[in-house]
Scaffold this motif. Sequence first.
Motif, PDB file in Angstrom:
ATOM      1  N   THR A   1       0.665  -1.188  -0.017  1.00  0.00           N
ATOM      2  CA  THR A   1      -0.089  -0.079  -0.134  1.00  0.00           C
ATOM      3  C   THR A   1       0.781   1.113  -0.030  1.00  0.00           C
ATOM      4  O   THR A   1       0.626   2.295  -0.753  1.00  0.00           O
ATOM      5  N   ARG A   2       1.893   1.291   0.801  1.00  0.00           N
ATOM      6  CA  ARG A   2       2.688   2.338   1.077  1.00  0.00           C
ATOM      7  C   ARG A   2       3.489   2.561  -0.430  1.00  0.00           C
ATOM      8  O   ARG A   2       3.687   3.780  -0.729  1.00  0.00           O
ATOM      9  N   MET A   3       3.901   1.372  -1.036  1.00  0.00           N
ATOM     10  CA  MET A   3       4.687   1.596  -2.213  1.00  0.00           C
ATOM     11  C   MET A   3       3.834   2.255  -3.410  1.00  0.00           C
ATOM     12  O   MET A   3       3.981   3.023  -4.327  1.00  0.00           O
ATOM     13  N   ALA A   4       2.332   1.515  -3.346  1.00  0.00           N
ATOM     14  CA  ALA A   4       1.622   2.049  -4.475  1.00  0.00           C
ATOM     15  C   ALA A   4       1.373   3.470  -4.427  1.00  0.00           C
ATOM     16  O   ALA A   4       1.225   4.165  -5.298  1.00  0.00           O
ATOM     17  N   ALA A   5       1.212   4.115  -3.129  1.00  0.00           N
ATOM     18  CA  ALA A   5       1.028   5.537  -2.721  1.00  0.00           C
ATOM     19  C   ALA A   5       2.096   6.204  -3.293  1.00  0.00           C
ATOM     20  O   ALA A   5       2.100   7.593  -3.743  1.00  0.00           O
ATOM     21  N   LEU A   6       3.386   5.799  -3.433  1.00  0.00           N
ATOM     22  CA  LEU A   6       4.458   6.497  -4.066  1.00  0.00           C
ATOM     23  C   LEU A   6       4.615   6.462  -5.404  1.00  0.00           C
ATOM     24  O   LEU A   6       5.350   6.994  -6.234  1.00  0.00           O
ATOM     25  N   GLY A   7       3.721   5.588  -5.986  1.00  0.00           N
ATOM     26  CA  GLY A   7       3.689   5.311  -7.579  1.00  0.00           C
ATOM     27  C   GLY A   7       4.218   4.074  -8.182  1.00  0.00           C
ATOM     28  O   GLY A   7       4.329   4.116  -9.343  1.00  0.00           O
ATOM     29  N   CYS A   8       4.398   3.397  -7.127  1.00  0.00           N
ATOM     30  CA  CYS A   8       5.339   1.937  -7.634  1.00  0.00           C
ATOM     31  C   CYS A   8       4.055   1.234  -8.175  1.00  0.00           C
ATOM     32  O   CYS A   8       2.716   1.096  -7.738  1.00  0.00           O
TER      33      CYS A   8
END
Length: 149
Positions: free
Chosen positions: A105-112
């Motif tokens: 979830t955190r990586m997706a929020a960074l654009g990953c």
Amino acid sequence: MERSEVEAAPAFIVREYRDDDLQAVTRLWRESFPDDVERKEQHVTMIAKRAHSEGLLLVADQGGAIIGSVIAGYDGHRGRLYAVAVDADHRRHAIGTALVRSVETRMAALGCVRINLQIGVEKAAIARFYHQLGYEVEERINMAKSLNG
């Protein structure tokens, strides 16, 4: 209970690693990865990853006791899941799943948009855990070069 079932999780929270977690996380990693040469100095890796990928070093905290940890990184292009560790007495309680989902979830929020991970051939059974979370085996040749001698 069948082996594929997951027991109800004891109350825990997933939160970002803090400096005062170092001793507990180092102990957890030493117990979880006793033969892993690359993790013999986990604290160096953790501090470096924390500085490079803020918010992607997480712990599972059960009343102040660290019972799990995940370390990941994101370089602006791809994410990498480096390691997930859960205390032996707390496995099969969905703690590893919660850690992986939180870091995803955190990586997706960074654009990953893509996360890679590697599993040593000798630990191929661990692939089942990741497969259940949606990770797939890819046909690739993995190469590496050690820069520390």
